[in-house]
Design a protein around this motif. Structure first.
Motif, PDB file in Angstrom:
ATOM      1  N   ASP A  30       0.876  -1.168   0.000  1.00 16.17           N
ATOM      2  CA  ASP A  30       0.000   0.000   0.000  1.00 16.17           C
ATOM      3  C   ASP A  30       0.919   1.224   0.000  1.00 16.17           C
ATOM      4  N   THR A  31       1.157   1.806  -1.158  1.00 14.72           N
ATOM      5  CA  THR A  31       2.161   2.884  -1.225  1.00 14.72           C
ATOM      6  C   THR A  31       1.664   4.174  -0.560  1.00 14.72           C
ATOM      7  N   GLY A  32       0.348   4.339  -0.471  1.00 18.92           N
ATOM      8  CA  GLY A  32      -0.199   5.504   0.231  1.00 18.92           C
ATOM      9  C   GLY A  32       0.248   5.524   1.691  1.00 18.92           C
ATOM     10  N   ALA A  33       0.454   4.311   2.263  1.00 22.03           N
ATOM     11  CA  ALA A  33       0.879   4.217   3.665  1.00 22.03           C
ATOM     12  C   ALA A  33       2.251   4.866   3.860  1.00 22.03           C
ATOM     13  N   LEU A  34       3.088   4.834   2.820  1.00 24.07           N
ATOM     14  CA  LEU A  34       4.425   5.433   2.944  1.00 24.07           C
ATOM     15  C   LEU A  34       4.298   6.954   3.080  1.00 24.07           C
ATOM     16  N   TYR A  35       3.434   7.548   2.229  1.00 20.71           N
ATOM     17  CA  TYR A  35       3.212   9.002   2.307  1.00 20.71           C
ATOM     18  C   TYR A  35       2.522   9.365   3.622  1.00 20.71           C
ATOM     19  N   ARG A  36       1.617   8.489   4.062  1.00 17.71           N
ATOM     20  CA  ARG A  36       0.947   8.728   5.348  1.00 17.71           C
ATOM     21  C   ARG A  36       1.959   8.674   6.499  1.00 17.71           C
ATOM     22  N   LEU A  72      -2.282   6.178  11.407  1.00 17.24           N
ATOM     23  CA  LEU A  72      -1.983   6.250   9.972  1.00 17.24           C
ATOM     24  C   LEU A  72      -3.269   6.404   9.157  1.00 17.24           C
ATOM     25  N   ARG A  73      -4.369   5.817   9.658  1.00  9.07           N
ATOM     26  CA  ARG A  73      -5.633   5.767   8.898  1.00  9.07           C
ATOM     27  C   ARG A  73      -6.540   6.966   9.139  1.00  9.07           C
ATOM     28  N   LEU A  74      -6.150   7.885  10.023  1.00  8.99           N
ATOM     29  CA  LEU A  74      -7.024   9.022  10.316  1.00  8.99           C
ATOM     30  C   LEU A  74      -7.159   9.937   9.100  1.00  8.99           C
ATOM     31  N   VAL A  84       2.282  16.271   1.600  1.00  9.30           N
ATOM     32  CA  VAL A  84       3.707  15.907   1.463  1.00  9.30           C
ATOM     33  C   VAL A  84       3.966  15.179   0.134  1.00  9.30           C
ATOM     34  N   ALA A  85       2.913  14.524  -0.391  1.00  3.30           N
ATOM     35  CA  ALA A  85       3.078  13.784  -1.647  1.00  3.30           C
ATOM     36  C   ALA A  85       3.278  14.703  -2.848  1.00  3.30           C
ATOM     37  N   SER A  86       3.002  15.992  -2.671  1.00  3.36           N
ATOM     38  CA  SER A  86       3.196  16.909  -3.804  1.00  3.36           C
ATOM     39  C   SER A  86       4.644  17.404  -3.864  1.00  3.36           C
ATOM     40  N   VAL A  90      10.258  14.370  -1.521  1.00  8.40           N
ATOM     41  CA  VAL A  90       9.616  13.273  -0.791  1.00  8.40           C
ATOM     42  C   VAL A  90       9.359  12.116  -1.745  1.00  8.40           C
ATOM     43  N   ARG A  91       8.813  12.415  -2.921  1.00 10.56           N
ATOM     44  CA  ARG A  91       8.495  11.357  -3.891  1.00 10.56           C
ATOM     45  C   ARG A  91       9.769  10.606  -4.291  1.00 10.56           C
ATOM     46  N   SER A  92      10.845  11.365  -4.513  1.00  5.69           N
ATOM     47  CA  SER A  92      12.042  10.667  -4.998  1.00  5.69           C
ATOM     48  C   SER A  92      12.680   9.840  -3.873  1.00  5.69           C
ATOM     49  N   GLY A 116      -1.668   2.775  -5.467  1.00  5.30           N
ATOM     50  CA  GLY A 116      -1.312   4.160  -5.171  1.00  5.30           C
ATOM     51  C   GLY A 116      -1.900   5.122  -6.182  1.00  5.30           C
ATOM     52  N   ARG A 117      -1.082   6.096  -6.588  1.00  2.99           N
ATOM     53  CA  ARG A 117      -1.550   7.103  -7.547  1.00  2.99           C
ATOM     54  C   ARG A 117      -0.736   7.102  -8.843  1.00  2.99           C
ATOM     55  N   ASP A 118       0.532   6.643  -8.724  1.00  4.33           N
ATOM     56  CA  ASP A 118       1.465   6.754  -9.858  1.00  4.33           C
ATOM     57  C   ASP A 118       2.152   5.429 -10.151  1.00  4.33           C
ATOM     58  N   ILE A 119       1.507   4.324  -9.758  1.00  2.00           N
ATOM     59  CA  ILE A 119       2.184   3.026  -9.905  1.00  2.00           C
ATOM     60  C   ILE A 119       2.302   2.646 -11.383  1.00  2.00           C
ATOM     61  N   GLY A 120       1.198   2.730 -12.102  1.00  2.27           N
ATOM     62  CA  GLY A 120       1.235   2.340 -13.517  1.00  2.27           C
ATOM     63  C   GLY A 120       1.959   3.349 -14.397  1.00  2.27           C
ATOM     64  N   ALA A 166     -11.107  18.037  -2.564  1.00  2.77           N
ATOM     65  CA  ALA A 166      -9.853  18.788  -2.385  1.00  2.77           C
ATOM     66  C   ALA A 166      -8.663  17.857  -2.606  1.00  2.77           C
ATOM     67  N   ARG A 167      -8.790  16.628  -2.093  1.00  2.00           N
ATOM     68  CA  ARG A 167      -7.690  15.650  -2.226  1.00  2.00           C
ATOM     69  C   ARG A 167      -7.508  15.274  -3.701  1.00  2.00           C
ATOM     70  N   ASP A 168      -8.630  15.072  -4.418  1.00  2.00           N
ATOM     71  CA  ASP A 168      -8.559  14.752  -5.856  1.00  2.00           C
ATOM     72  C   ASP A 168      -7.805  15.855  -6.593  1.00  2.00           C
ATOM     73  N   GLY A 173      -3.642  17.457  -9.629  1.00  2.00           N
ATOM     74  CA  GLY A 173      -3.132  18.739 -10.141  1.00  2.00           C
ATOM     75  C   GLY A 173      -1.661  18.968  -9.898  1.00  2.00           C
ATOM     76  N   ARG A 174      -1.017  18.092  -9.117  1.00  2.00           N
ATOM     77  CA  ARG A 174       0.391  18.361  -8.805  1.00  2.00           C
ATOM     78  C   ARG A 174       1.266  18.155 -10.040  1.00  2.00           C
ATOM     79  N   LYS A 175       2.457  18.778  -9.969  1.00  2.00           N
ATOM     80  CA  LYS A 175       3.333  18.754 -11.142  1.00  2.00           C
ATOM     81  C   LYS A 175       4.008  17.392 -11.311  1.00  2.00           C
TER      82      LYS A 175
HETATM   83  O1   DC Z   1      -4.171   6.012  -0.839  1.00  2.00           O
HETATM   84  P1   DC Z   1      -4.069   6.909   0.384  1.00  2.00           P
HETATM   85  O2   DC Z   1      -5.317   7.666   0.701  1.00  2.00           O
HETATM   86  O3   DC Z   1      -3.574   6.167   1.580  1.00  2.00           O
HETATM   87  O4   DC Z   1      -2.939   7.988  -0.003  1.00  2.00           O
HETATM   88  C1   DC Z   1      -2.643   9.108   0.805  1.00  2.00           C
HETATM   89  C2   DC Z   1      -2.033  10.201  -0.055  1.00  2.00           C
HETATM   90  O5   DC Z   1      -0.738   9.808  -0.511  1.00  2.00           O
HETATM   91  C3   DC Z   1      -2.813  10.540  -1.308  1.00  2.00           C
HETATM   92  O6   DC Z   1      -3.726  11.598  -1.120  1.00  2.00           O
HETATM   93  C4   DC Z   1      -1.771  10.911  -2.328  1.00  2.00           C
HETATM   94  C5   DC Z   1      -0.505  10.261  -1.836  1.00  2.00           C
HETATM   95  N1   DC Z   1      -0.040   9.144  -2.677  1.00  2.00           N
HETATM   96  C6   DC Z   1       0.709   9.451  -3.787  1.00  2.00           C
HETATM   97  O7   DC Z   1       0.896  10.624  -4.086  1.00  2.00           O
HETATM   98  N2   DC Z   1       1.243   8.467  -4.547  1.00  2.00           N
HETATM   99  C7   DC Z   1       1.028   7.179  -4.250  1.00  2.00           C
HETATM  100  N3   DC Z   1       1.574   6.226  -5.015  1.00  2.00           N
HETATM  101  C8   DC Z   1       0.221   6.834  -3.127  1.00  2.00           C
HETATM  102  C9   DC Z   1      -0.315   7.848  -2.361  1.00  2.00           C
END
Ligand code: DC
Length: 213
Positions: A30-36, A72-74, A84-86, A90-92, A116-120, A166-168, A173-175
């Motif tokens: 769950d890659t979102g967990a890393l950003y969380r 983590l789930r809040l 932080v994901a923008s 952090v991403r790199s 996640g968001r950018d896996i594919g 807002a999250r969408d 919208g991030r670069k």
């Molecule tokens: O999937 P999630 O709600 O646990 O993800 C939390 C945030 O992490 C989401 O709003 C954007 C970021 N994220 C990301 O930018 N890239 C990923 N591969 C996974 C999550």
């Protein structure tokens, strides 16, 4: 085999990823967990999530114990994670761990499922199967409210809907590595589709891909 699953918050990708990993005995990340976890480091330290140097530092030496922290789930952790994901740094910093998980899944598993968001698009562009799981913002907010209420948490639909939108906006919208469907991803719209039906459809696609050609 690598299965890449992307999509917006609360579309059902986590459930789908877990079920596919279980069915095919693949490792799951769950890659979102890393950003969380990065966001939670800042929250626990009383640091604003928009503090870029602090977020970069936290992502460089990620505290993996935080991955099993209930906080983590809040909702607030999710919102801060999106902030932080923008950040490019952090991403790199989180990239190698994710790429390596896909190529060398733990416990000698024969495959990996990452969501996640950018896996594919960025982390595993050569994944064997890609899914883009989505649903209307209203449906996703409805599910999130139901899930929160089932945990006894007070939730207001309009507030959660505003948060989802807002999250969408921030994630799309991030670069750097915005949320988008990879051209070769299978689109699964779960607005009117139960998770069992989504799972069966996705599992059939994976099975087809596992068959000797
Ligand atoms: O999937 P999630 O709600 O646990 O993800 C939390 C945030 O992490 C989401 O709003 C954007 C970021 N994220 C990301 O930018 N890239 C990923 N591969 C996974 C999550």
């Amino acid at each position: 085999m690598i299965i890449a699953i992307d999509g917006p918050a609360a579309a059902g990708k986590g459930t789908l990823a877990r079920r596919l990993a279980e069915k095919f005995n693949f490792a799951y990340l769950d890659t979102g967990a890393l950003y969380r976890a990065v966001a939670l480091t800042l929250i626990k330290g009383g640091v604003d999530p928009s503090n870029e140097p602090a977020a970069e530092k936290a992502s460089k030496a990620l505290d993996h114990a935080l991955l099993s922290d209930p906080e983590l789930r809040l909702e607030d952790t999710g919102k801060a994670a999106s902030v932080v994901a923008s950040m490019l740094g952090v991403r790199s910093n989180l990239m190698d761990f994710q790429k390596n998980f896909g190529v060398n899944p733990p416990s000698n598993k024969s495959g990996a499922v990452l969501d996640g968001r950018d896996i594919g698009t960025v982390i595993c562009p050569a994944a064997d199967v890609k899914f883009f799981v989505t649903a209307s913002a209203e449906e996703r907010a409805k599910r999130r409210v139901a899930e929160m209420r089932s945990r006894g948490v007070n939730a207001n639909f309009e507030e959660i809907l505003a948060d989802v939108k807002a999250r969408d906006e921030r994630d799309m919208g991030r670069k750097d590595a915005p949320l988008e469907k990879a051209a070769d991803a299978h689109l699964l719209d779960t607005t009117d589709l139960a998770i069992d039906a989504v799972f069966l459809r996705a599992a059939a696609i994976v099975e087809n891909c596992l068959k000797p050609q």
